[in-house]
Design an enzyme around this catalytic site. Structure first.
Site, mmCIF file in Angstrom:
data_model
loop_
_atom_site.group_PDB
_atom_site.id
_atom_site.type_symbol
_atom_site.label_atom_id
_atom_site.label_comp_id
_atom_site.label_asym_id
_atom_site.label_seq_id
_atom_site.Cartn_x
_atom_site.Cartn_y
_atom_site.Cartn_z
ATOM 1 C CG HIS A 51 -0.247 -0.121 2.529
ATOM 2 N ND1 HIS A 51 0.480 0.877 3.106
ATOM 3 C CD2 HIS A 51 -0.165 -1.163 3.387
ATOM 4 C CE1 HIS A 51 0.972 0.466 4.250
ATOM 5 N NE2 HIS A 51 0.611 -0.785 4.451
HETATM 6 P P1 TYD Z 1 -1.752 -2.754 7.372
HETATM 7 O O1 TYD Z 1 -1.329 -1.327 7.487
HETATM 8 O O2 TYD Z 1 -2.397 -3.171 6.097
HETATM 9 O O3 TYD Z 1 -0.498 -3.720 7.661
HETATM 10 P P2 TYD Z 1 0.895 -3.914 6.897
HETATM 11 O O4 TYD Z 1 1.178 -2.696 6.099
HETATM 12 O O5 TYD Z 1 1.870 -4.102 7.978
HETATM 13 O O6 TYD Z 1 0.826 -5.148 6.078
HETATM 14 O O7 TYD Z 1 -2.687 -3.096 8.612
HETATM 15 C C1 TYD Z 1 -3.149 -4.408 8.883
HETATM 16 C C2 TYD Z 1 -4.439 -4.294 9.680
HETATM 17 O O8 TYD Z 1 -4.206 -3.649 10.931
HETATM 18 C C3 TYD Z 1 -5.509 -3.479 8.964
HETATM 19 O O9 TYD Z 1 -6.759 -4.117 9.220
HETATM 20 C C4 TYD Z 1 -5.500 -2.148 9.672
HETATM 21 C C5 TYD Z 1 -5.025 -2.501 11.065
HETATM 22 N N1 TYD Z 1 -4.222 -1.427 11.701
HETATM 23 C C6 TYD Z 1 -4.710 -0.762 12.811
HETATM 24 O O10 TYD Z 1 -5.846 -1.003 13.282
HETATM 25 N N2 TYD Z 1 -3.940 0.193 13.406
HETATM 26 C C7 TYD Z 1 -2.707 0.506 12.940
HETATM 27 O O11 TYD Z 1 -2.018 1.397 13.514
HETATM 28 C C8 TYD Z 1 -2.211 -0.180 11.773
HETATM 29 C C9 TYD Z 1 -0.850 0.133 11.200
HETATM 30 C C10 TYD Z 1 -3.001 -1.139 11.181
#
Ligand code: TYD
Length: 137
Positions: A51
Site C-alpha cells: 500500500h
Molecule cells: P496494514 O497497514 O495493512 O499492515 P501492513 O502494512 O503491515 O501489512 O494493517 C493491517 C491491519 O491492521 C488493517 O486491518 C489495519 C489494522 N491497523 C490498525 O488497526 N492500526 C494501525 O495502527 C495499523 C498500522 C493497522
C-alpha cells in the site's frame, strides 16, 4: 514526494559490555511522532505492506533481525535491506511499499506521523499509479 526523499537515518547507539543502547530523539526524525507500531512473528515467506499513504510520514527500522523494503514512487523503484537496529529509513507520503524477506524473529518497528486512518491508504496499486502519474500532467 519521491524516492529521493526516502533517506536512511542513523540512530545514535551507545555500546558497552552490557549491550547496546539506542536512542530515538523526536527532533532527529523529520516529522512529529504520533504513533508507534511494530510487526513481529511474521511467518517465513510472508509479504507485508502492499500500500501507499496519502499523507503519512514513517520511519521504519528492524529493531531485531532483518527484512527488505521495496519502495516505489510510481516512476522509480528501490529496495533497501534493513538489518541494523540503529539504521532506519524515512518513508515520505505517496510511496508504495512492500516488505518481505523477514528473518526469523525479525521485528519491523514503525514510527508514524499520525494515528491509523484507513482513508489515508492507497491499497490498489493502479489507483496509486494513476494518481502519481496524473500529478505530472
Ligand atoms: P496494514 O497497514 O495493512 O499492515 P501492513 O502494512 O503491515 O501489512 O494493517 C493491517 C491491519 O491492521 C488493517 O486491518 C489495519 C489494522 N491497523 C490498525 O488497526 N492500526 C494501525 O495502527 C495499523 C498500522 C493497522
Amino acid at each position: 514526494m519521491s524516492l529521493i526523499h526516502c533517506q536512511p537515518i542513523e540512530l545514535p547507539q551507545i555500546p558497552d559490555a552490557r549491550g547496546n543502547l539506542t536512542v530515538i530523539e523526536g527532533d532527529k526524525i523529520p516529522f512529529q511522532i504520533r504513533r508507534v507500531y511494530y510487526l513481529s512473528d511474521v511467518p517465513d515467506g510472508t509479504k507485508r505492506g502492499g500500500h501507499a499513504h496519502k499523507a503519512l510520514h514513517q520511519f521504519i527500522f528492524a529493531s531485531s533481525g532483518a527484512f527488505d523494503i521495496h519502495l516505489d514512487d510510481g516512476h522509480e523503484k528501490r529496495t533497501v535491506h534493513l538489518h541494523r537496529n540503529n539504521l532506519g529509513l524515512y518513508v515520505c507520503p505517496m510511496i508504495w511499499r512492500e516488505i518481505d524477506n523477514f528473518s526469523p524473529g525479525a521485528v519491523c518497528m514503525v514510527l508514524a506521523s499520525d494515528h491509523y486512518l484507513e482513508s489515508d491508504y492507497y491499497r490498489d496499486y493502479s489507483d496509486f499509479l494513476a494518481t502519481v502519474r496524473s500529478d505530472l500532467k
